[in-house]
Design a protein around this motif. Structure first.
Motif, mmCIF file in Angstrom:
data_model
loop_
_atom_site.group_PDB
_atom_site.id
_atom_site.type_symbol
_atom_site.label_atom_id
_atom_site.label_comp_id
_atom_site.label_asym_id
_atom_site.label_seq_id
_atom_site.Cartn_x
_atom_site.Cartn_y
_atom_site.Cartn_z
ATOM 1 N N LEU A 128 0.839 -1.205 0.000
ATOM 2 C CA LEU A 128 0.000 0.000 0.000
ATOM 3 C C LEU A 128 0.869 1.248 0.000
ATOM 4 C CD1 LEU A 128 -2.719 1.412 0.198
ATOM 5 C CD2 LEU A 128 -2.639 1.075 2.681
ATOM 6 N N ARG A 129 1.923 1.266 0.803
ATOM 7 C CA ARG A 129 2.830 2.419 0.844
ATOM 8 C C ARG A 129 3.451 2.663 -0.534
ATOM 9 N NH1 ARG A 129 6.496 0.558 4.073
ATOM 10 N NH2 ARG A 129 7.917 -0.045 2.395
ATOM 11 N N THR A 130 3.879 1.603 -1.182
ATOM 12 C CA THR A 130 4.483 1.737 -2.509
ATOM 13 C C THR A 130 3.496 2.320 -3.503
ATOM 14 O OG1 THR A 130 5.941 -0.135 -2.090
ATOM 15 C CG2 THR A 130 5.596 0.477 -4.388
ATOM 16 N N ALA A 131 2.250 1.852 -3.454
ATOM 17 C CA ALA A 131 1.231 2.361 -4.370
ATOM 18 C C ALA A 131 0.927 3.832 -4.098
ATOM 19 C CB ALA A 131 -0.043 1.525 -4.243
ATOM 20 N N LEU A 132 0.864 4.201 -2.828
ATOM 21 C CA LEU A 132 0.571 5.600 -2.480
ATOM 22 C C LEU A 132 1.704 6.530 -2.898
ATOM 23 C CD1 LEU A 132 -0.989 5.069 1.066
ATOM 24 C CD2 LEU A 132 -2.163 6.000 -0.937
ATOM 25 N N LEU A 133 2.929 6.150 -2.630
ATOM 26 C CA LEU A 133 4.062 7.003 -2.999
ATOM 27 C C LEU A 133 4.180 7.161 -4.508
ATOM 28 C CD1 LEU A 133 6.797 5.800 -0.467
ATOM 29 C CD2 LEU A 133 5.492 7.932 -0.425
#
Length: 292
Positions: A128-133
């Motif tokens: 999720l963090r990777t997708a948001l960034l």
């Protein structure tokens, strides 16, 4: 330094919305409102903003939502054990009372509150963090484009104001020549009156007084410094990096020389030019506050 950008994105089972805005500030002030349970997200966002921006009070908010039905279903062993034990005791009491109960089905057991749980998949937030960034890069690019568009418009305005200041300095230099002849005539007339009424005059003292008058009224240095400041402003406007703080300091120097020019002018035209110069400098200083 003002700017605004927004965007939305999703990756099952999450969806989100971004809002990024900035207003003027002397330095870089970042204010982030993002979910704190996503490890490393805030650090990644701050790094991206710090790398891209130099000045401004920047606010970033992220609203994250998850579908309520999303998640993995799992048995709660403790609740299940308690439910089965309760069912066994009920059956024993019923049998002792001579009451026959229908055996419970698995579906009925599963329907008991708490036996089955829907667990949110928040334990591992790396994906999720990777997708948001990655999605934030698009929002940041939109934000920077808006600031760049404003910067180009400001460049035109500031260049025009620097040109106006340069023109006023040239007018002041021309007015200085006319003022010199006027002041020489006035000084000569005053000296003639003094010499006519004084029998003896200390020539050394007279020379000192004349030199003092010249120093107090000479604006050559102020005009030279104003021309130097104009050149410095043009050089800064030609740079591609952050120059807001340097321009802000330069505006103070412009204003100082304009004030001195007005105090030394002793000439109506020169005073008018000096006041107009101060007005343009003040207008330019207001615009400089918007420069990164």
């Amino acid at each position: 330094m003002t700017g605004f950008a927004s965007g939305t994105g999703e990756t099952a089972p999450f969806s989100w919305g971004w809002e990024l805005r900035s207003v003027n500030a002397k330095g870089l002030d970042l204010r982030l409102r993002v979910p704190d349970w996503i490890d490393g997200l805030e650090v990644g966002l701050r790094t991206a903003l710090t790398r891209a921006l130099g000045r401004g009070s920047v606010s970033l908010s992220l609203k994250l939502a998850r579908e309520e039905t999303a998640g993995a279903m799992a048995l709660n062993a403790g609740v299940l054990s308690s439910a089965l034990e309760a069912m066994r005791q009920i059956e024993e009491v019923a049998m002792a009372a001579g009451v026959s109960l229908t055996p419970a089905t698995a579906a009925e057991v599963l329907a008991i509150k708490g036996v089955v749980e829907t667990r949110a998949t928040e334990d591992d937030t790396a994906a999720l963090r990777t997708a948001l960034l990655a999605d934030f890069e698009t929002v940041l690019a939109q934000f920077l484009k808006m600031r760049a568009d404003e910067g180009r418009a400001l460049h035109v305005i500031l260049t025009r104001q620097v040109d106006h200041i340069s023109d006023l300095v040239a007018q002041a230099q021309a007015a200085t020549a006319a003022r010199r002849e006027e002041m020489e005539r006035a000084l000569r007339t005053a000296l003639d009156k003094v010499l006519a009424n004084v029998a003896e005059m200390d020539e050394a003292r007279l020379a000192q007084e004349l030199a003092l008058i010249v120093v107090k009224t000479d604006i050559t240095e102020e005009l030279d410094r104003l021309n130097a400041h104009v050149a410095a402003a043009r050089a800064l406007l030609g740079e591609t990096g952050p120059v807001g703080r340097k321009l802000d300091f330069l505006m103070q120097e412009f204003n100082r020389e304009a004030n001195t020019l007005c105090s030394k002018s002793q000439n109506a035209d020169l005073t008018r030019i000096g006041l107009e110069l101060k007005t343009v400098i003040d207008q330019m200083r207001e615009q400089v506050q918007n420069v990164e």
